[in-house]
Motif scaffolding. Structure first.
Motif, PDB file in Angstrom:
ATOM      1  N   LYS A   1       0.842  -1.200   0.000  1.00 35.08           N
ATOM      2  CA  LYS A   1       0.000   0.000   0.000  1.00 35.08           C
ATOM      3  C   LYS A   1       0.883   1.258   0.000  1.00 35.08           C
ATOM      4  O   LYS A   1       0.666   2.180  -0.776  1.00 35.08           O
ATOM      5  CB  LYS A   1      -0.911   0.017   1.233  1.00 35.08           C
ATOM      6  CG  LYS A   1      -2.030  -1.016   1.183  1.00 35.08           C
ATOM      7  CD  LYS A   1      -2.931  -0.835   2.393  1.00 35.08           C
ATOM      8  CE  LYS A   1      -4.096  -1.788   2.366  1.00 35.08           C
ATOM      9  NZ  LYS A   1      -4.959  -1.650   3.540  1.00 35.08           N
TER      10      LYS A   1
ATOM     11  N   TYR B   1       3.954   1.549  -0.919  1.00 40.07           N
ATOM     12  CA  TYR B   1       4.699   1.614  -2.187  1.00 40.07           C
ATOM     13  C   TYR B   1       3.850   2.284  -3.271  1.00 40.07           C
ATOM     14  O   TYR B   1       4.327   3.174  -3.990  1.00 40.07           O
ATOM     15  CB  TYR B   1       5.099   0.193  -2.605  1.00 40.07           C
ATOM     16  CG  TYR B   1       5.528   0.067  -4.044  1.00 40.07           C
ATOM     17  CD1 TYR B   1       6.700   0.682  -4.498  1.00 40.07           C
ATOM     18  CD2 TYR B   1       4.767  -0.671  -4.948  1.00 40.07           C
ATOM     19  CE1 TYR B   1       7.092   0.563  -5.827  1.00 40.07           C
ATOM     20  CE2 TYR B   1       5.158  -0.799  -6.262  1.00 40.07           C
ATOM     21  CZ  TYR B   1       6.318  -0.172  -6.700  1.00 40.07           C
ATOM     22  OH  TYR B   1       6.693  -0.288  -8.015  1.00 40.07           O
ATOM     23  N   TYR B   2       2.590   1.884  -3.396  1.00 40.32           N
ATOM     24  CA  TYR B   2       1.759   2.462  -4.469  1.00 40.32           C
ATOM     25  C   TYR B   2       1.389   3.912  -4.188  1.00 40.32           C
ATOM     26  O   TYR B   2       1.247   4.704  -5.119  1.00 40.32           O
ATOM     27  CB  TYR B   2       0.535   1.584  -4.748  1.00 40.32           C
ATOM     28  CG  TYR B   2       0.939   0.394  -5.585  1.00 40.32           C
ATOM     29  CD1 TYR B   2       1.395   0.574  -6.886  1.00 40.32           C
ATOM     30  CD2 TYR B   2       0.924  -0.892  -5.070  1.00 40.32           C
ATOM     31  CE1 TYR B   2       1.816  -0.493  -7.655  1.00 40.32           C
ATOM     32  CE2 TYR B   2       1.347  -1.971  -5.830  1.00 40.32           C
ATOM     33  CZ  TYR B   2       1.786  -1.761  -7.130  1.00 40.32           C
ATOM     34  OH  TYR B   2       2.206  -2.813  -7.897  1.00 40.32           O
ATOM     35  N   GLU B   3       1.242   4.259  -2.927  1.00 41.21           N
ATOM     36  CA  GLU B   3       1.005   5.675  -2.617  1.00 41.21           C
ATOM     37  C   GLU B   3       2.217   6.496  -3.084  1.00 41.21           C
ATOM     38  O   GLU B   3       2.072   7.531  -3.736  1.00 41.21           O
ATOM     39  CB  GLU B   3       0.778   5.844  -1.099  1.00 41.21           C
ATOM     40  CG  GLU B   3       0.570   7.271  -0.645  1.00 41.21           C
ATOM     41  CD  GLU B   3      -0.692   7.916  -1.225  1.00 41.21           C
ATOM     42  OE1 GLU B   3      -1.726   7.240  -1.327  1.00 41.21           O
ATOM     43  OE2 GLU B   3      -0.612   9.110  -1.598  1.00 41.21           O
TER      44      GLU B   3
ATOM     45  N   ARG C   1       4.232   5.747  -5.384  1.00 47.11           N
ATOM     46  CA  ARG C   1       4.444   5.624  -6.827  1.00 47.11           C
ATOM     47  C   ARG C   1       3.363   6.322  -7.667  1.00 47.11           C
ATOM     48  O   ARG C   1       3.466   6.386  -8.893  1.00 47.11           O
ATOM     49  CB  ARG C   1       4.472   4.122  -7.166  1.00 47.11           C
ATOM     50  CG  ARG C   1       4.911   3.819  -8.564  1.00 47.11           C
ATOM     51  CD  ARG C   1       4.938   2.321  -8.824  1.00 47.11           C
ATOM     52  NE  ARG C   1       4.958   2.037 -10.252  1.00 47.11           N
ATOM     53  CZ  ARG C   1       4.753   0.851 -10.786  1.00 47.11           C
ATOM     54  NH1 ARG C   1       4.516  -0.188 -10.007  1.00 47.11           N
ATOM     55  NH2 ARG C   1       4.772   0.676 -12.092  1.00 47.11           N
ATOM     56  N   ALA C   2       2.337   6.874  -6.999  1.00 42.22           N
ATOM     57  CA  ALA C   2       1.140   7.332  -7.731  1.00 42.22           C
ATOM     58  C   ALA C   2       1.467   8.224  -8.926  1.00 42.22           C
ATOM     59  O   ALA C   2       0.990   7.987 -10.032  1.00 42.22           O
ATOM     60  CB  ALA C   2       0.183   8.037  -6.767  1.00 42.22           C
TER      61      ALA C   2
ATOM     62  N   TYR D   1       3.269   6.230 -11.695  1.00 41.46           N
ATOM     63  CA  TYR D   1       2.775   4.877 -11.998  1.00 41.46           C
ATOM     64  C   TYR D   1       2.544   4.655 -13.500  1.00 41.46           C
ATOM     65  O   TYR D   1       2.928   3.612 -14.051  1.00 41.46           O
ATOM     66  CB  TYR D   1       1.482   4.592 -11.223  1.00 41.46           C
ATOM     67  CG  TYR D   1       0.947   3.214 -11.550  1.00 41.46           C
ATOM     68  CD1 TYR D   1       1.520   2.080 -10.976  1.00 41.46           C
ATOM     69  CD2 TYR D   1      -0.072   3.041 -12.476  1.00 41.46           C
ATOM     70  CE1 TYR D   1       1.078   0.817 -11.308  1.00 41.46           C
ATOM     71  CE2 TYR D   1      -0.517   1.777 -12.812  1.00 41.46           C
ATOM     72  CZ  TYR D   1       0.054   0.669 -12.221  1.00 41.46           C
ATOM     73  OH  TYR D   1      -0.373  -0.590 -12.564  1.00 41.46           O
TER      74      TYR D   1
ATOM     75  N   GLY E   1      -6.039   2.264  -9.146  1.00 40.94           N
ATOM     76  CA  GLY E   1      -4.802   3.014  -9.361  1.00 40.94           C
ATOM     77  C   GLY E   1      -5.087   4.384  -9.960  1.00 40.94           C
ATOM     78  O   GLY E   1      -5.979   5.111  -9.516  1.00 40.94           O
TER      79      GLY E   1
ATOM     80  N   ASP F   1      -9.708   2.520  -4.532  1.00 43.53           N
ATOM     81  CA  ASP F   1      -8.290   2.290  -4.248  1.00 43.53           C
ATOM     82  C   ASP F   1      -8.027   2.747  -2.819  1.00 43.53           C
ATOM     83  O   ASP F   1      -8.761   3.575  -2.281  1.00 43.53           O
ATOM     84  CB  ASP F   1      -7.403   3.070  -5.234  1.00 43.53           C
ATOM     85  CG  ASP F   1      -6.031   2.432  -5.392  1.00 43.53           C
ATOM     86  OD1 ASP F   1      -5.793   1.754  -6.412  1.00 43.53           O
ATOM     87  OD2 ASP F   1      -5.183   2.596  -4.483  1.00 43.53           O
TER      88      ASP F   1
ATOM     89  N   SER G   1      -5.218   4.262  -2.055  1.00 44.50           N
ATOM     90  CA  SER G   1      -4.247   5.356  -2.126  1.00 44.50           C
ATOM     91  C   SER G   1      -4.894   6.663  -2.576  1.00 44.50           C
ATOM     92  O   SER G   1      -5.447   6.749  -3.680  1.00 44.50           O
ATOM     93  CB  SER G   1      -3.133   4.955  -3.107  1.00 44.50           C
ATOM     94  OG  SER G   1      -2.492   6.097  -3.611  1.00 44.50           O
TER      95      SER G   1
ATOM     96  N   MET H   1      -3.235   7.952  -5.797  1.00 42.61           N
ATOM     97  CA  MET H   1      -3.740   7.270  -6.996  1.00 42.61           C
ATOM     98  C   MET H   1      -5.121   7.820  -7.370  1.00 42.61           C
ATOM     99  O   MET H   1      -5.404   8.091  -8.540  1.00 42.61           O
ATOM    100  CB  MET H   1      -3.850   5.764  -6.743  1.00 42.61           C
ATOM    101  CG  MET H   1      -2.524   5.040  -6.677  1.00 42.61           C
ATOM    102  SD  MET H   1      -1.826   4.832  -8.335  1.00 42.61           S
ATOM    103  CE  MET H   1      -0.443   3.732  -7.976  1.00 42.61           C
TER     104      MET H   1
ATOM    105  N   HIS I   1      -0.917  -9.384  -6.953  1.00 45.20           N
ATOM    106  CA  HIS I   1      -0.104  -8.985  -5.799  1.00 45.20           C
ATOM    107  C   HIS I   1      -0.577  -9.633  -4.496  1.00 45.20           C
ATOM    108  O   HIS I   1      -0.050  -9.317  -3.433  1.00 45.20           O
ATOM    109  CB  HIS I   1      -0.141  -7.464  -5.631  1.00 45.20           C
ATOM    110  CG  HIS I   1       0.585  -6.738  -6.722  1.00 45.20           C
ATOM    111  ND1 HIS I   1       1.907  -6.965  -7.015  1.00 45.20           N
ATOM    112  CD2 HIS I   1       0.162  -5.802  -7.611  1.00 45.20           C
ATOM    113  CE1 HIS I   1       2.277  -6.192  -8.026  1.00 45.20           C
ATOM    114  NE2 HIS I   1       1.232  -5.485  -8.408  1.00 45.20           N
TER     115      HIS I   1
END
Ligand SMILES: C[S@@+](CC[C@H](N)C(=O)[O-])C[C@H]1O[C@@H](n2cnc3c(N)ncnc32)[C@H](O)[C@@H]1O
Length: 196
Positions: free
Chosen positions: A3, A5-7, A9-10, A13, A56, A72, A74, A77, A116
Motif C-alpha cells: 500500500k 509503495y503504491y502511494e 508511486r502514484a 505509476y 490506481g 483504491d 491510495s 492514486m 499482488h
C-alpha cells in the motif's frame, strides 16, 4: 508495504504502462500494441454497473463503460484517477473489505491487483468480489519463458527508494481454472479472465 509503495508511486505509476521515465529503456517489444489491444477488449466489455477495484491512476478505468466506480486505498492514486477518468466515481477503501452492500454491482473489474495477493489475501478478495458483484474480470501478466510464476521483486522509484513487492504472472488457462472462469483475451503480455 504494498500500500505504501503504491502511494509513493502514484505520480509516476503510468510510466510503466506508457514506457516512460524509469521504463524508457525497458526491453518490451510490442508492448504498446499489446496494451492498446487490451484496452480495446476492456472498452468492449458490455456497459454495466462496474466496480474497478484497486483502480490506481484510472489508466484502465478510462475504458470501462457503464456506471463505473473506482476504488483504491491510495489518495494519490485516486487524485490522478479522478483526472483521467472523469466519467467514474472514486472511493477510497480496502479491496479486502469492500464498503458496498451485497450485489451492488454487475461486474467487478480489477487490473494488476490480484497478482499482488498471496493465498490468504486472494481468498479474502475473491469472497468480497463475489459478495458485491455477479461477474469478476481480472487482468494480469502472462507468464513467459524463463519467468518465475511467483516472486518477490525489488522495485525502485525515481526518488531512489527500494520496495519489495510480491507478484504472480499467469498461464492464461490456469488462471481461468483457478477462478472457475474463461479467458476473454490474451496476447503476448496480458491476460483477461472472466469468472462468475
Ligand atoms: C499495480 S497497481 C494497479 C492499478 C490499476 N488497476 C492498473 O491496472 O493500472 C495496484 C493498486 O492496488 C492498490 N491497492 C493495494 N492494496 C490495496 C488494498 N488492500 N485495497 C485497495 N487498493 C489497494 C494500490 O494502491 C495500487 O493503486
Amino acid at each position: 508495504m504494498v500500500k505504501a509503495y503504491y502511494e509513493a508511486r502514484a505520480r509516476e505509476y503510468d510510466d510503466w504502462w506508457l514506457g516512460h521515465g524509469l521504463y524508457d529503456e525497458y526491453p518490451r517489444p510490442g508492448w504498446d500494441a499489446a496494451r492498446t489491444e487490451l484496452e480495446g477488449w476492456i472498452a468492449g466489455l458490455p456497459p454495466a454497473r462496474t466496480l474497478d477495484v484497486a483502480c490506481g491512476t484510472g489508466f484502465m478505468t478510462r475504458h470501462l463503460r457503464g456506471e463505473v466506480t473506482g476504488l483504491d486505498q491510495s489518495v494519490g492514486m485516486l487524485e490522478v484517477a479522478s483526472e483521467q477518468a472523469p466519467h467514474a466515481e472514486f472511493v477510497q477503501g480496502d479491496a479486502l473489505d469492500l464498503p458496498f452492500e451485497d450485489g451492488s454491482f454487475d461486474r467487478l473489474f480489477t487490473s494488476y491487483f490480484y497478482c499482488h495477493l498471496e493465498e490468504e489475501g486472494r481468498q479474502r478478495f475473491l469472497a468480497e468480489a463475489r459478495r458485491v458483484a455477479r461477474e469478476l474480470v481480472i487482468v494480469g501478466t502472462v507468464l513467459r519463458d524463463g519467468a518465475q510464476p511467483q516472486r518477490w521483486e525489488e522495485r525502485k522509484l525515481k526518488d531512489g527508494t527500494r520496495w519489495q513487492v510480491y507478484k504472480r504472472v499467469f498461464v492464461p488457462a490456469e488462471l481461468a481454472e483457478e477462478l472457475g472462469g474463461r479467458v476473454l483475451h490474451e496476447n503476448h503480455y496480458f491476460v483477461m479472465v472472466a469468472a462468475p
